[in-house]
Design a protein around this motif. Structure first.
Motif, PDB file in Angstrom:
ATOM      1  N   ALA A 141       5.648  -3.472   0.526  1.00  0.00           N
ATOM      2  CA  ALA A 141       4.427  -3.754   1.278  1.00  0.00           C
ATOM      3  C   ALA A 141       3.462  -4.507   0.379  1.00  0.00           C
ATOM      4  N   ILE A 142       3.422  -4.081  -0.877  1.00  0.00           N
ATOM      5  CA  ILE A 142       2.500  -4.692  -1.834  1.00  0.00           C
ATOM      6  C   ILE A 142       3.199  -4.868  -3.169  1.00  0.00           C
ATOM      7  N   ARG A 143       2.982  -6.020  -3.790  1.00  0.00           N
ATOM      8  CA  ARG A 143       3.443  -6.206  -5.162  1.00  0.00           C
ATOM      9  C   ARG A 143       2.348  -6.910  -5.954  1.00  0.00           C
ATOM     10  N   VAL A 144       2.093  -6.387  -7.119  1.00  0.00           N
ATOM     11  CA  VAL A 144       1.058  -6.924  -7.987  1.00  0.00           C
ATOM     12  C   VAL A 144       1.686  -7.117  -9.357  1.00  0.00           C
ATOM     13  N   ASP A 148       0.377  -4.072 -13.050  1.00  0.00           N
ATOM     14  CA  ASP A 148       1.634  -4.291 -12.323  1.00  0.00           C
ATOM     15  C   ASP A 148       1.882  -3.072 -11.460  1.00  0.00           C
ATOM     16  N   LEU A 149       2.159  -3.295 -10.184  1.00  0.00           N
ATOM     17  CA  LEU A 149       2.592  -2.165  -9.363  1.00  0.00           C
ATOM     18  C   LEU A 149       3.195  -2.665  -8.065  1.00  0.00           C
ATOM     19  N   ALA A 150       4.008  -1.807  -7.461  1.00  0.00           N
ATOM     20  CA  ALA A 150       4.603  -2.144  -6.173  1.00  0.00           C
ATOM     21  C   ALA A 150       4.497  -0.925  -5.261  1.00  0.00           C
ATOM     22  N   VAL A 151       4.184  -1.182  -4.007  1.00  0.00           N
ATOM     23  CA  VAL A 151       4.109  -0.123  -3.007  1.00  0.00           C
ATOM     24  C   VAL A 151       5.169  -0.429  -1.950  1.00  0.00           C
ATOM     25  N   ALA A 152       6.033   0.537  -1.686  1.00  0.00           N
ATOM     26  CA  ALA A 152       7.101   0.323  -0.703  1.00  0.00           C
ATOM     27  C   ALA A 152       6.536   0.435   0.717  1.00  0.00           C
ATOM     28  N   ARG A 153       7.226  -0.182   1.654  1.00  0.00           N
ATOM     29  CA  ARG A 153       6.806  -0.048   3.053  1.00  0.00           C
ATOM     30  C   ARG A 153       6.904   1.403   3.482  1.00  0.00           C
ATOM     31  N   GLY A 154       5.898   1.842   4.183  1.00  0.00           N
ATOM     32  CA  GLY A 154       5.912   3.204   4.703  1.00  0.00           C
ATOM     33  C   GLY A 154       5.367   4.245   3.752  1.00  0.00           C
ATOM     34  N   GLU A 155       4.951   3.825   2.563  1.00  0.00           N
ATOM     35  CA  GLU A 155       4.378   4.802   1.622  1.00  0.00           C
ATOM     36  C   GLU A 155       2.953   5.174   2.018  1.00  0.00           C
ATOM     37  N   PHE A 156       2.547   6.360   1.596  1.00  0.00           N
ATOM     38  CA  PHE A 156       1.133   6.748   1.611  1.00  0.00           C
ATOM     39  C   PHE A 156       0.749   6.800   0.147  1.00  0.00           C
ATOM     40  N   PHE A 157       0.087   5.753  -0.295  1.00  0.00           N
ATOM     41  CA  PHE A 157      -0.108   5.505  -1.719  1.00  0.00           C
ATOM     42  C   PHE A 157      -1.559   5.756  -2.116  1.00  0.00           C
ATOM     43  N   GLY A 158      -1.755   6.464  -3.197  1.00  0.00           N
ATOM     44  CA  GLY A 158      -3.107   6.746  -3.651  1.00  0.00           C
ATOM     45  C   GLY A 158      -3.460   5.919  -4.867  1.00  0.00           C
ATOM     46  N   LEU A 159      -4.636   5.307  -4.836  1.00  0.00           N
ATOM     47  CA  LEU A 159      -5.132   4.564  -5.993  1.00  0.00           C
ATOM     48  C   LEU A 159      -6.365   5.308  -6.477  1.00  0.00           C
ATOM     49  N   LEU A 160      -6.186   5.958  -7.612  1.00  0.00           N
ATOM     50  CA  LEU A 160      -7.188   6.884  -8.095  1.00  0.00           C
ATOM     51  C   LEU A 160      -7.820   6.345  -9.361  1.00  0.00           C
ATOM     52  N   GLY A 161      -9.100   6.598  -9.521  1.00  0.00           N
ATOM     53  CA  GLY A 161      -9.731   6.179 -10.764  1.00  0.00           C
ATOM     54  C   GLY A 161     -11.215   6.444 -10.703  1.00  0.00           C
ATOM     55  N   ALA A 220      -5.866 -14.080 -13.474  1.00  0.00           N
ATOM     56  CA  ALA A 220      -4.462 -14.360 -13.784  1.00  0.00           C
ATOM     57  C   ALA A 220      -3.596 -13.353 -13.053  1.00  0.00           C
ATOM     58  N   GLY A 221      -2.332 -13.725 -12.879  1.00  0.00           N
ATOM     59  CA  GLY A 221      -1.395 -12.802 -12.239  1.00  0.00           C
ATOM     60  C   GLY A 221      -1.222 -13.107 -10.758  1.00  0.00           C
ATOM     61  N   ARG A 222      -0.353 -12.313 -10.147  1.00  0.00           N
ATOM     62  CA  ARG A 222      -0.016 -12.564  -8.751  1.00  0.00           C
ATOM     63  C   ARG A 222      -0.105 -11.291  -7.931  1.00  0.00           C
ATOM     64  N   ALA A 223      -0.310 -11.498  -6.625  1.00  0.00           N
ATOM     65  CA  ALA A 223      -0.311 -10.363  -5.710  1.00  0.00           C
ATOM     66  C   ALA A 223       0.271 -10.821  -4.390  1.00  0.00           C
ATOM     67  N   ALA A 224       1.028  -9.945  -3.742  1.00  0.00           N
ATOM     68  CA  ALA A 224       1.621 -10.284  -2.451  1.00  0.00           C
ATOM     69  C   ALA A 224       1.523  -9.089  -1.511  1.00  0.00           C
ATOM     70  N   VAL A 225       1.305  -9.406  -0.231  1.00  0.00           N
ATOM     71  CA  VAL A 225       1.277  -8.376   0.810  1.00  0.00           C
ATOM     72  C   VAL A 225       2.398  -8.688   1.792  1.00  0.00           C
TER      73      VAL A 225
END
Ligand SMILES: Nc1ncnc2c1ncn2[C@@H]1O[C@H](COP(=O)(O)OP(=O)(O)O)[C@@H](O)[C@H]1O
Ligand SMILES: [Mg+2]
Length: 316
Positions: A4-7, A24-37, A58-63
């Motif tokens: 679903a997401i790649r950074v 760098d991170l990737a979120v799979a389709r259908g995940e319930f993903f937490g971004l904490l900080g 710099a860097g890349r991101a895709a949805v």
């Protein structure tokens, strides 16, 4: 993995502030993903890049496989963003805002039935003809959620949706995001409430000072803590502790003593023996598992104070 997401290697600098330092991170389709900080970690910046609102240094991101720069239209369509700030145009009614948003995505009258359904589901129907200006903060937040879902995006990103929200609306939001997830949406939730991430998210990323400190399942994060707590109530309360036990104390209040044991099973017998030998009676005893909060604090405090400054210098 259907992503679903790649950074990749994402950096963002605002003038003097280095908000993201190579994520760098990737979120799979259908995940319930937490971004904490903690505040200032870079969560909103990361999300802003995904939504095409912030330009990465710099860097890349895709949805859903669409690069947010090269295929921004497709990427934007795949994402529904519930922003952290309550930004809205006070001159339109709730329904008009949703129609406008729908039009922005090139969706015509055919989408109006869906808009009515969203109003219904989010308990906004009674306020559909009210100006946003006249709604309470909680209602405005519901409108932001409806707005994010107008184009039925497969990925829904909620940026601190429950910050400063009352308990009732918070429960309603949890319920609604769970439902979206059950219906097949990929959910990314940013929060600084640990209990919220613990209750809702499958995998959790911990961002701190623009860097990813950890990315794991809840169980995986908890397993990083090898220690357990042993809580004792001793009698007499003020008696000095044997040396071997005193070395393990993390908290003490009179007879109540909390020990941090690295290997509960190996150490517990020795601790109890030492206490008995010293003539102390144990009135009560229980063990405690570390929570996500302890893991979080440890990860966040692990970062040496000078590290951020050094990274800053290095980046020039
Ligand atoms: N538009 C901006 N201009 C300058 N600095 C910014 C801007 N947006 C965010 N920052 C800075 O970038 C860092 C990360 O902010 P942010 O992404 O909002 O973190 P979070 O959402 O985790 O609280 C902070 O130091 C913040 O002050
Ligand atoms: Mg934020």
């Amino acid at each position: 993995m259907a992503e679903a997401i790649r950074v990749e290697g994402l950096h963002k600098r605002y003038a003097t502030v280095h908000a993201l330092r190579g994520v760098d991170l990737a979120v799979a389709r259908g995940e319930f993903f937490g971004l904490l900080g903690p505040n200032g970690a870079g969560k909103t910046t990361l999300i802003g890049i995904l939504a095409g609102l912030v330009r990465p240094t710099a860097g890349r991101a895709a949805v859903m496989g669409h690069d947010v720069r090269r295929r921004w239209r497709q990427a934007r369509r795949a994402l529904g963003l519930v922003p952290q700030e309550l930004v809205y145009d006070p001159f339109f009614t709730v329904r008009e805002i949703l129609w406008l948003q729908s039009g922005y995505f090139g969706l015509g009258r055919a989408n109006r039935a869906w808009i009515e359904e969203l109003l219904e589901v989010l308990n906004l129907t009674a306020k559909a003809d009210a100006n946003l200006h006249d709604l309470s903060g909680g209602m405005k937040r519901r409108v932001l959620i409806a707005q994010a879902l107008v184009h039925r995006p497969p990925v829904v990103v909620l940026d601190e949706p429950t910050a400063g929200v009352d308990v009732e609306l918070r429960q309603a939001l949890w319920h609604f995001t769970r439902r979206l997830h059950a219906e097949g949406h990929t959910i990314v939730l940013t929060t600084h409430y640990l209990e919220e991430a613990e209750a809702l998210c499958g995998r959790i990323a911990i961002l701190h000072q623009g860097m990813l400190r950890a990315l794991d399942t809840k169980a995986g994060l908890l397993a990083r803590h090898p220690w357990r707590c042993l809580c004792l109530e001793l009698d007499p309360p003020g008696a000095p502790l044997p040396e071997a036990v005193a070395a393990l104390v993390s908290e003490r209040e009179g007879g109540r003593v909390k020990l941090r044991l690295h290997r509960l099973n190996d150490q517990i017998g020795a601790v109890l023996d030492a206490l008995r030998t010293a003539g102390l009676r144990i009135r009560d005893l229980r063990t405690e598992e570390p929570g996500l909060e302890e893991v979080f604090l440890e990860l966040v405090h692990e970062a040496p104070a000078g590290e951020a400054a050094a990274a800053e210098r290095e980046a020039g």
